[in-house]
Design an enzyme around this catalytic site. Structure first.
Site, PDB file in Angstrom:
ATOM      1  N   ASP A  90      -9.621  -3.760  -5.832  1.00  0.00           N
ATOM      2  CA  ASP A  90      -8.808  -2.744  -5.156  1.00  0.00           C
ATOM      3  C   ASP A  90      -8.804  -1.476  -6.001  1.00  0.00           C
ATOM      4  O   ASP A  90      -8.500  -1.522  -7.198  1.00  0.00           O
ATOM      5  CB  ASP A  90      -7.381  -3.281  -4.990  1.00  0.00           C
ATOM      6  N   SER A 106       0.840  -1.199   0.000  1.00  0.00           N
ATOM      7  CA  SER A 106       0.000   0.000   0.000  1.00  0.00           C
ATOM      8  C   SER A 106       0.881   1.256   0.000  1.00  0.00           C
ATOM      9  O   SER A 106       1.714   1.429  -0.876  1.00  0.00           O
ATOM     10  CB  SER A 106      -0.960  -0.039   1.191  1.00  0.00           C
ATOM     11  N   HIS A 125      -7.923  -4.756  -1.225  1.00  0.00           N
ATOM     12  CA  HIS A 125      -6.909  -3.960  -0.547  1.00  0.00           C
ATOM     13  C   HIS A 125      -6.886  -4.285   0.948  1.00  0.00           C
ATOM     14  O   HIS A 125      -7.922  -4.434   1.577  1.00  0.00           O
ATOM     15  CB  HIS A 125      -7.158  -2.465  -0.742  1.00  0.00           C
TER      16      HIS A 125
END
Length: 407
Positions: free
Chosen positions: A347, A194, A377
């Site tokens: 995501d 991320s 995610h």
């Protein structure tokens, strides 16, 4: 003892009552799209509801002056403490003032090991060494590597770009002192998920032309955040309301990270923060036309929006390559090391990874790409929790380990 159980029962009833009140007042907040083909949809919905309830509770506790919103969310996202690991030496250190935790395999090695530097995700606001403890231990054990997990200080208390700078500082320190830990400095890999993927990309870009230290040999980007110009890419449209990281939450967290007014969220989502000159300049790199049609079912090009100069002035950081690594010039991208990119279908950041993959390949950087069809995610954050985890959690971590073992 009897009075203890009565107190626990009363506390449980109070928590249940508060929860029902919060749900009744904020029931729309619980709405999220759970794709039918995502990993274990019922489990994901349950986790989403629990997390959302914690967010609502955090806001109410903040309003009551009991505890800060970020502080409360950080506590609940820390995860459970991991048990002792007999296969690893684990030690907390500081690399030039930056907190790190180092994981060294106990088994003696006939030669110097590879090193892995890990930057955790969490929007730069949440996450910690502890939240990614199980992941780093697994990487160290399965790849027989010395892993350094970087505990960079979080925003908004520590202003951007403190996080990137601390990741850079820790990386340079490790490159210079690798042999102290039995690591071959020519076999160091940087890895992050991320926003940790953004820090990984930024650190590798920054060090690409340095001649005073050994080159990083590879990087691993796991569902990375890489640009803040276009929030209307196909993945943002398709996953706009998906659990954990929706389209709106992405921009909300960006503004929190930069300590900006959250009223800027709507114009940024619409693209009103980007002048036409910048759109034209970066269309060659950030453009839905560069994404395969396989990833664009139902995509609708957004309508033109009115540019708002005052919004643009407020968020200048979004146009810096340190914040949006996709904006780096070709001269910076060209010398980057071999790269592994992991994307997830469900995501909003999927297309960031796809576009960076193309940029790297266009600049003759070798790329290994894994796409996790059922992933979403933050799924990697559930790794190591047994039945409470997701199959995609292990899939992603094992993709990273397999790539790391090749260096």
């Amino acid at each position: 003892m009897e009075s203890y159980y009565i107190l626990v029962l009363i506390a449980g009833i109070l928590v249940a009552f508060v929860s029902l009140v919060l749900i009744a007042t904020d029931h729309n907040f619980f709405m999220a799209e759970i794709p039918p083909d995502v990993d274990q949809p019922a489990k994901l919905r349950f986790y989403h509801c629990v997390y959302t309830l914690m967010e609502i509770l955090a806001k109410n506790l903040k309003h009551l002056g009991i505890v800060g919103e970020h502080t409360f969310i950080r506590l609940i996202t820390e995860g459970l403490p991991a048990c002792r690991d007999s296969q690893l030496f684990i030690k907390d250190l500081h690399f030039d003032g930056v907190p790190v935790r180092i994981y060294l395999p106990r088994e003696p090695s006939a030669s110097k090991r590879r090193g892995v530097i890990f930057f955790h995700g969490g929007c730069g606001i949440f996450g910690s060494i502890r939240s990614h403890e199980r992941i780093c231990r697994y990487i160290a054990r399965k790849s027989d590597s010395v892993v350094v997990s970087v505990g960079y200080h979080l925003a908004p208390e520590h202003k951007y770009p403190a996080q990137t700078l601390e990741c850079l500082t820790a990386t340079v320190h490790f490159l210079k002192t690798a042999e102290t830990y039995g690591v071959d400095p020519a076999r160091i890999i940087v890895c992050g998920d991320s926003v940790g993927g953004a820090y990984t990309a930024s650190v590798c870009q920054e060090l690409g032309h340095r001649t005073d230290i050994t080159k990083i040999c590879a990087q691993v980007l796991i569902y990375p955040f890489l640009q803040a110009l276009n929030f209307n890419l196909p993945s943002y449209q398709q996953n706009a309301a998906v659990a954990f990281l929706s389209r709106e939450r992405t921009v909300h967290f960006i503004l929190k990270y930069l300590d900006k007014d959250c009223s800027l969220k709507e114009p940024i989502l619409a693209g009103s923060h980007v002048p036409e000159s910048i759109n034209l300049k970066y269309r060659k790199w950030i453009n839905p036309d560069l994404i395969s049609d396989v990833f664009k079912p139902g995509y609708k090009p957004p309508l033109p929006t009115l540019f708002l100069p005052q919004v643009h002035e407020e968020v200048q950081e979004l146009f810096e390559p340190w914040f949006s690594p996709l904006l780096a010039e070709d001269a910076v991208v060209c010398p980057l090391p071999d790269t592994c990119i992991v994307t997830c279908e469900h995501d909003v950041l999927r297309d960031d990874g796809l576009l960076y993959k193309k940029r790297l390949e266009d600049n003759n950087v070798r790329v290994t790409w894994h796409h996790v069809e059922k992933g979403f995610h933050s799924v990697m954050g559930f790794f190591g929790y047994g039945i409470f985890s997701f199959p995609s959690s292990s899939t992603i971590v094992n993709h990273a380990v397999d790539f790391i073992k090749g260096y």
